[in-house]
Structure formats: structure tokens, C-alpha cells
Design an enzyme around this catalytic site. Sequence first.
Site, PDB file in Angstrom:
ATOM      1  N   CYS A   1      30.947  40.968  46.708  1.00  0.00           N
ATOM      2  CA  CYS A   1      30.748  40.156  45.494  1.00  0.00           C
ATOM      3  C   CYS A   1      29.999  38.863  45.759  1.00  0.00           C
ATOM      4  O   CYS A   1      29.538  38.215  44.823  1.00  0.00           O
ATOM      5  CB  CYS A   1      32.073  39.857  44.836  1.00  0.00           C
ATOM      6  SG  CYS A   1      33.006  41.343  44.533  1.00  0.00           S
TER       7      CYS A   1
ATOM      8  N   HIS B   1      32.085  34.145  40.145  1.00  0.00           N
ATOM      9  CA  HIS B   1      32.185  35.604  40.200  1.00  0.00           C
ATOM     10  C   HIS B   1      33.233  36.050  39.181  1.00  0.00           C
ATOM     11  O   HIS B   1      34.307  35.456  39.077  1.00  0.00           O
ATOM     12  CB  HIS B   1      32.567  36.052  41.608  1.00  0.00           C
ATOM     13  CG  HIS B   1      32.865  37.510  41.681  1.00  0.00           C
ATOM     14  ND1 HIS B   1      32.051  38.447  41.092  1.00  0.00           N
ATOM     15  CD2 HIS B   1      33.896  38.190  42.247  1.00  0.00           C
ATOM     16  CE1 HIS B   1      32.570  39.652  41.292  1.00  0.00           C
ATOM     17  NE2 HIS B   1      33.674  39.521  41.984  1.00  0.00           N
TER      18      HIS B   1
ATOM     19  N   ASN C   1      34.660  43.362  36.327  1.00  0.00           N
ATOM     20  CA  ASN C   1      34.129  42.872  37.607  1.00  0.00           C
ATOM     21  C   ASN C   1      33.011  43.815  38.065  1.00  0.00           C
ATOM     22  O   ASN C   1      33.248  45.003  38.272  1.00  0.00           O
ATOM     23  CB  ASN C   1      35.291  42.848  38.623  1.00  0.00           C
ATOM     24  CG  ASN C   1      34.854  42.427  40.014  1.00  0.00           C
ATOM     25  OD1 ASN C   1      33.674  42.334  40.316  1.00  0.00           O
ATOM     26  ND2 ASN C   1      35.833  42.193  40.873  1.00  0.00           N
TER      27      ASN C   1
HETATM   28  N1  ACO Z   1      48.736  48.065  34.165  1.00  0.00           N
HETATM   29  C1  ACO Z   1      50.066  47.808  34.151  1.00  0.00           C
HETATM   30  N2  ACO Z   1      50.728  47.367  35.226  1.00  0.00           N
HETATM   31  C2  ACO Z   1      50.020  47.173  36.355  1.00  0.00           C
HETATM   32  C3  ACO Z   1      48.638  47.418  36.423  1.00  0.00           C
HETATM   33  C4  ACO Z   1      48.005  47.891  35.276  1.00  0.00           C
HETATM   34  N3  ACO Z   1      46.687  48.150  35.238  1.00  0.00           N
HETATM   35  N4  ACO Z   1      48.210  47.121  37.665  1.00  0.00           N
HETATM   36  C5  ACO Z   1      49.272  46.692  38.357  1.00  0.00           C
HETATM   37  N5  ACO Z   1      50.372  46.738  37.570  1.00  0.00           N
HETATM   38  C6  ACO Z   1      51.738  46.360  37.903  1.00  0.00           C
HETATM   39  C7  ACO Z   1      52.012  46.413  39.375  1.00  0.00           C
HETATM   40  O1  ACO Z   1      52.324  47.718  39.776  1.00  0.00           O
HETATM   41  C8  ACO Z   1      53.194  45.463  39.516  1.00  0.00           C
HETATM   42  O2  ACO Z   1      54.363  46.175  39.176  1.00  0.00           O
HETATM   43  P1  ACO Z   1      55.713  45.980  40.043  1.00  0.00           P
HETATM   44  O3  ACO Z   1      56.055  44.526  39.893  1.00  0.00           O
HETATM   45  O4  ACO Z   1      56.648  46.913  39.371  1.00  0.00           O
HETATM   46  O5  ACO Z   1      55.338  46.342  41.436  1.00  0.00           O
HETATM   47  C9  ACO Z   1      52.960  44.441  38.416  1.00  0.00           C
HETATM   48  O6  ACO Z   1      51.977  45.014  37.538  1.00  0.00           O
HETATM   49  C10 ACO Z   1      52.442  43.102  38.906  1.00  0.00           C
HETATM   50  O7  ACO Z   1      51.460  43.304  39.898  1.00  0.00           O
HETATM   51  P2  ACO Z   1      50.751  42.101  40.600  1.00  0.00           P
HETATM   52  O8  ACO Z   1      49.900  42.633  41.699  1.00  0.00           O
HETATM   53  O9  ACO Z   1      51.735  41.029  40.913  1.00  0.00           O
HETATM   54  O10 ACO Z   1      49.850  41.550  39.417  1.00  0.00           O
HETATM   55  P3  ACO Z   1      48.917  40.306  39.443  1.00  0.00           P
HETATM   56  O11 ACO Z   1      49.354  39.361  38.420  1.00  0.00           O
HETATM   57  O12 ACO Z   1      48.684  39.801  40.849  1.00  0.00           O
HETATM   58  O13 ACO Z   1      47.532  40.941  38.964  1.00  0.00           O
HETATM   59  C11 ACO Z   1      45.451  41.719  39.843  1.00  0.00           C
HETATM   60  C12 ACO Z   1      46.940  41.985  39.706  1.00  0.00           C
HETATM   61  C13 ACO Z   1      44.864  41.659  38.448  1.00  0.00           C
HETATM   62  C14 ACO Z   1      44.811  42.841  40.625  1.00  0.00           C
HETATM   63  C15 ACO Z   1      45.265  40.357  40.541  1.00  0.00           C
HETATM   64  O14 ACO Z   1      46.032  40.319  41.716  1.00  0.00           O
HETATM   65  C16 ACO Z   1      43.838  40.085  40.891  1.00  0.00           C
HETATM   66  O15 ACO Z   1      42.989  39.950  40.031  1.00  0.00           O
HETATM   67  N6  ACO Z   1      43.534  39.924  42.176  1.00  0.00           N
HETATM   68  C17 ACO Z   1      42.208  39.616  42.640  1.00  0.00           C
HETATM   69  C18 ACO Z   1      41.415  40.861  42.616  1.00  0.00           C
HETATM   70  C19 ACO Z   1      39.947  40.595  42.840  1.00  0.00           C
HETATM   71  O16 ACO Z   1      39.456  39.533  42.576  1.00  0.00           O
HETATM   72  N7  ACO Z   1      39.298  41.633  43.302  1.00  0.00           N
HETATM   73  C20 ACO Z   1      37.914  41.672  43.369  1.00  0.00           C
HETATM   74  C21 ACO Z   1      37.343  41.076  44.574  1.00  0.00           C
HETATM   75  S1  ACO Z   1      35.685  41.206  44.456  1.00  0.00           S
HETATM   76  C22 ACO Z   1      35.053  42.573  45.278  1.00  0.00           C
HETATM   77  O17 ACO Z   1      34.611  42.440  46.402  1.00  0.00           O
HETATM   78  C23 ACO Z   1      35.023  43.898  44.574  1.00  0.00           C
END
Ligand code: ACO
Length: 311
Positions: free
Chosen positions: A112, A238, A268
Site C-alpha cells: 500500500c 491510504h 482499500n
Molecule cells: N463481519 C462481522 N464480524 C467480523 C467481521 C466481519 N466482516 N470481521 C471480523 N469480525 C469479528 C471478528 O471475528 C471478531 O469476533 P470475535 O471477537 O468473536 O473474535 C470481532 O469482529 C472483532 O474483531 P477485531 O479484529 O477486534 O475487529 P477490529 O475492530 O480490529 O476491526 C479490522 C477489524 C477492520 C480488520 C481492523 O483491525 C483493521 O482495519 N485493521 C487494519 C487493516 C488494514 O489496514 N489492512 C490493510 C493494510 S494495507 C495492505 O497492504 C493491503
Amino acid sequence: MGVGVLGTGHYIPSNVVTNKDLEKRVDTSDEWIRTRTGIEERRIAEDDMDTSDMAFHAAVHALEDANVKAEDIDLILVATVTPDTPFPSVSCMLQDRLGAVKAAAMDVSAACAGFMYGMITAKQFIETKVYKHVLVVGTEKLSKITDWSDRNTCVLFGDGAGAAVMGEVPEGKGILSFELGANGAGGEHLYQDVDSGHLQMNGREVFKFAVRQMPESSVKVIEEAGCKREDVDYLIPHQANIRIMEAAREKLGISEDRMATSIKRYGNNSSASIPMALSESVQNGKIKDNDLVVLVGFGAGLTWGAIALRW
Ligand code: ACO
């Protein structure tokens, strides 16, 4: 003389996939996706539209916008983690299709942050007067490495491409300062699994890294440019998660209307996120002549990059 952007372009696939559509595929909800990520819908390219095809459409627009002919491009840099094939490179495919006969061509792999790495590589060649015009493209067909049965990742990504033609601009304009960085020790948090071919991510770790790195790098480039946070006219982070973007925006004290939020519509797009948002923001008048623009990205590697730019 400065080094800056002469023209921009982008390509957005027409096929819209909403959060409601994803509710039918995995155990998720529109409400969860909106509140946790800020994403409302994303674009998914058709089967016959690969990464290089999107790059081509974005590049054609950027060349038109810059009023530069393909045969006057000296170097093509394509940032992507989803090339059509490992080789030949997307940049070579693009060179052929554009008819950029005298251009050297290579792909940049910095996820990214790839477009930031591309822009800064272009800057070096232009500043040293080795090359006059460099075409930098960020293009991704993330849908082809997405595990559509994994709700943790499939709701986040979309396809698209953005491009910029870079060259000489008047003194005081263009890139004022930059930072590029990498921490390979964090590679395990975001990678493509070699067996399944799917993207794998430890969302929480990436989140923590991004929330720390984005404001830190932004402040650094703003100060190195001899400017203050309140001087920033437009911020293009980003587009990975609205909560990460908001945290950066608040730390910088920038008002909501001065930050690109195309994540709502496109999700994204990895290396394509920043150039797509840049091109759209120029097109819709959000970025104006003489504005101080900050671009900041982070991604797999881990990598990051920030640029302060006088438009
Ligand atoms: N729908 C419903 N529930 C979900 C979903 C979904 N799509 N995805 C995850 N959950 C659940 C999980 O299983 C978890 O359940 P549990 O508590 O029973 O285990 C719960 O939601 C909370 O999960 P978290 O991981 O704590 O959620 P968080 O608030 O951290 O959000 C997310 C997750 C959106 C992925 C966040 O961590 C994030 O955006 N991280 C950064 C990701 C990023 O920027 N990636 C791209 C990098 S760039 C590249 O190089 C491609």
C-alpha cells in the site's frame, strides 16, 4: 526547479459490490462493516479486466491530463501486489500498450506504500536530470487474491488504478519532503499465503502500526517542508480503515472536509488507493493550485511512506 505531478488519472471498475451483497456471502452485516471500517461499497473488476488493463486506462487519462505523449515518457514505474503475472512485469505490459517506446519499465513492490515509493524513485531520476517524464501507476486487482469466504478480509478490499505523470515544476512547487520506511520484522502480519494464494492479515497488529505510523510520518514531512500542521490544505491517507484515517486526521488537527475519504465508495485498493484519491480530488476541485498536500501510506512489508507536496 522542483519535481512534481504534471497530470493525474484513474480507473474505477463499474461493478459495485455493496455491504448488503457481502451479507449473502459471509457472516457479516452492513452495520459491522460501516462502523468498523467506514466502507459502504467497493468496485470489483470483471474477469477480463486485469491489473494491467486498469493501469492502462488510468495511465491514458494521466497522460492526457499532463499533455505528455506516451513516446515522451522515459520511465514507467508500476506499484502493485497483484500483477497479471510475476513476469513480465505490469510496467512492461503497459509500456507496450501505451507505445511508450523509449521508456524503461519496472514494477515496485511495497504494497500500500508502493505509490509513495514510486513517486520518490521518480523524483530522483528527474532531479538528477537523467529522465524528464516518469509515469507512476498504482494498480490492483485485489479481488483475485481475496478469500471470499473469510469475513475478516473479504469486506475490506476493492479493485482500481490511479496514475500520475511526474516531471519538472517551478521552484517551490512539487515534492517538498518525504519519508520512506520499512520494518521487515512485521512481515508476518500481512502477506500472501503461497499455498492458497490468498491475502492473510492480522488486522489488529496492522491497525496498531498504522495508527502510530501515519501521524508520525505526516508530522515529520510537514516539519521537514518547513510548514506547520495547520498549513496542510489536503490530506490523502491510504484508504484502509476510516478509524485509522480519523486518528491521523485528529492528531494533525485537520478538519473533516480536508481529508480524502474515497474508502466509503471503493474500500482499500492497496497501492492504487492514494493515486485514485489524488486524481479524484484534483478532478473535483478539492486540490487547488498552491495547496499543501500530504500523502501518507502504509502496508505489507511492513512499509510506509509520506510526502509533503506543494500543488
Ligand atoms: N463481519 C462481522 N464480524 C467480523 C467481521 C466481519 N466482516 N470481521 C471480523 N469480525 C469479528 C471478528 O471475528 C471478531 O469476533 P470475535 O471477537 O468473536 O473474535 C470481532 O469482529 C472483532 O474483531 P477485531 O479484529 O477486534 O475487529 P477490529 O475492530 O480490529 O476491526 C479490522 C477489524 C477492520 C480488520 C481492523 O483491525 C483493521 O482495519 N485493521 C487494519 C487493516 C488494514 O489496514 N489492512 C490493510 C493494510 S494495507 C495492505 O497492504 C493491503
